[in-house]
Design an enzyme around this catalytic site. Structure first.
Site, PDB file in Angstrom:
ATOM      1  N   GLN A 108      -2.004  33.997 -50.370  1.00  0.00           N
ATOM      2  CA  GLN A 108      -0.889  33.550 -49.541  1.00  0.00           C
ATOM      3  C   GLN A 108       0.417  33.426 -50.319  1.00  0.00           C
ATOM      4  O   GLN A 108       1.486  33.298 -49.714  1.00  0.00           O
ATOM      5  CB  GLN A 108      -1.219  32.201 -48.895  1.00  0.00           C
ATOM      6  CG  GLN A 108      -2.437  32.217 -47.983  1.00  0.00           C
ATOM      7  CD  GLN A 108      -2.230  33.044 -46.727  1.00  0.00           C
ATOM      8  OE1 GLN A 108      -1.129  33.481 -46.417  1.00  0.00           O
ATOM      9  NE2 GLN A 108      -3.305  33.267 -45.984  1.00  0.00           N
ATOM     10  N   SER A 149      -4.090  40.194 -51.297  1.00  0.00           N
ATOM     11  CA  SER A 149      -4.283  41.128 -50.187  1.00  0.00           C
ATOM     12  C   SER A 149      -2.938  41.645 -49.718  1.00  0.00           C
ATOM     13  O   SER A 149      -1.988  40.869 -49.567  1.00  0.00           O
ATOM     14  CB  SER A 149      -5.003  40.451 -49.013  1.00  0.00           C
ATOM     15  OG  SER A 149      -6.395  40.568 -49.107  1.00  0.00           O
ATOM     16  N   CYS A 183     -10.136  33.510 -41.094  1.00  0.00           N
ATOM     17  CA  CYS A 183     -11.463  33.905 -41.554  1.00  0.00           C
ATOM     18  C   CYS A 183     -12.526  32.897 -41.144  1.00  0.00           C
ATOM     19  O   CYS A 183     -13.705  33.113 -41.395  1.00  0.00           O
ATOM     20  CB  CYS A 183     -11.473  34.065 -43.077  1.00  0.00           C
ATOM     21  SG  CYS A 183     -10.371  35.377 -43.625  1.00  0.00           S
TER      22      CYS A 183
END
Length: 401
Positions: free
Chosen positions: A193, A213, A339
């Site tokens: 994040q 990511s 998630c």
């Protein structure tokens, strides 16, 4: 969704769409630069491991993306291993370091499931110890238990996220790194994040391993990376076997379109990061000010800690978050980690911060990003306030704390 709608979304013109998108921590809209690079690679042919011209063209795209990501992170291109995302990177980092009994894995109770579940699986059946560190009511790591864990030893790795995915609370890794170094262990951070939201320089942040990511900062879904600092004694234990890609760390044909999109997003972030972070922080503050002034009793979680510029975790006491979200389909927000959607239990992060189960179930996460506009915040404020008041009326709950 049509290409025209996608282009409007990427341009930040959310007012032309039905939904105000405030769920960047789940995934950010694809940046135009990332879309262009991904499509360009998709139109081309070639395996990056092949030696012919088409293969070399694919390999050059991968090399460029690695260089761009390295510039964003302040590291060397050769210190980056491309993965399918941060979940794989987290698993690779923990499994490769932990020797199954050679030392404890130390992490925090508020980590993403990609760290917590991997650590628990690795250490089950007597294959090592797992120590989960508590946090205080503001979401900050308690250093006393970490110091005690490091003194008891041996410790193989300490994993602490840079920014929490539910509250946006930032972790000061400096004392964590100091205690870990004194214990002779490696430091891993899940920066999923954080990357692309705030400046990061790995020449100054002395971690050994870092996961990320692409889709959190405007790249494609399904691609990420693991930073492995050069010279770190990192055992060669890949998760996937069957090829020599990524210097033997990750077998399988490289996702060239995804990697190209990651690199383009990283470059776009690098040149705009400071301006974007300041602008998004202002929008987040306006959202919080509007909610707390217009909705008596609502509370901001982790507000006393340093936080990501675009994240706010808001508790609306006595009304379920899922009822609020269901009643405002024109605002895309979340009641926790994407998630963990559908999980029957409340947020482990909020419970660890001392919230009751009822308050944890009454909490909504709003996350903003590069394409969020002032008009988005105005629309979201009006919608959220109206919805919370209506849900409170229907449930017969008081508007006061």
């Amino acid at each position: 969704m049509t290409w025209q709608h996608l282009e409007l979304n990427m341009a930040g013109a959310a007012e032309h769409m039905d939904v105000v998108y405030l769920d960047y921590n789940a995934t950010a809209p694809l940046r135009p630069e990332a879309l262009e690079a991904t499509l360009d690679a998709l139109r081309s042919v070639g395996n990056a491991s092949s030696v012919h011209q088409a293969g070399r063209g694919a390999a050059s795209r991968v090399d460029l993306a690695r260089q761009r990501l390295a510039r964003l992170l302040g590291c060397a291109p050769g210190e980056l291993v491309f993965t399918s995302g941060a979940t794989e990177a987290n698993n690779l980092a923990l499994r490769a370091v932990h020797s199954g009994g050679g030392g404890a894995i130390v992490t925090t109770v508020v980590e993403h499931p990609a760290v917590l579940e991997a650590a628990r699986a690795i250490t089950t059946g007597g294959r090592g110890r797992l120590i989960e560190l508590p946090v205080n009511r503001d979401g900050a790591i308690e250093l006393g238990p970490l110091e005690a864990a490091c003194q008891r030893g041996p410790v193989s790795i300490v994993s602490a996220m840079l920014a929490n995915n539910e509250t946006g609370v930032l972790t000061d890794l400096t004392p964590v790194i100091k205690l870990t170094r004194e214990a002779g262990a490696l430091v891993h951070t899940d920066a999923t994040q954080y990357v692309g939201r705030l400046p990061l320089d790995l020449s100054e942040l002395d971690v050994d391993l870092l996961s990320l990511s692409a889709h959190k900062f405007g790249g494609p879904q399904g691609v990420g990376a693991l930073f492995v600092r050069r010279g770190v004694p990192f055992p060669h234990r890949p998760l996937l076997l069957g090829g020599g890609q990524e210097r033997g760390w990750r077998a399988g044909t490289l996702n060239v379109p995804g990697i190209a999109g990651l690199g383009a997003a990283a470059e776009a972030v690098r040149v705009r990061l400071h301006d974007e972070a300041a602008r998004v922080a202002g929008l987040r503050d306006a959202l919080e000010a509007g909610l707390t002034s217009r909705l008596p009793g609502c509370r901001i979680n982790g507000i006393k800690s340093p936080r990501l510029p675009g994240v706010t975790s808001v508790t609306f006491p006595d009304i379920p978050a899922d009822a609020v979200l269901a009643a405002m389909p024109d605002v895309a927000a979340s009641d926790g980690s994407a998630c963990a959607s559908g999980a029957p239990s409340p947020s482990h992060v909020l419970l660890a911060m001392g919230l009751s189960r009822e308050d944890a179930d009454s909490t909504v996460r709003f996350s903003l990003g590069y394409a969020t506009t002032e008009h988005d915040i105005e629309r979201a404020l009006d919608t959220v306030v109206r919805t919370v008041r209506e849900v409170r009326r229907l449930m017969g709950t008081s508007a006061e704390p």
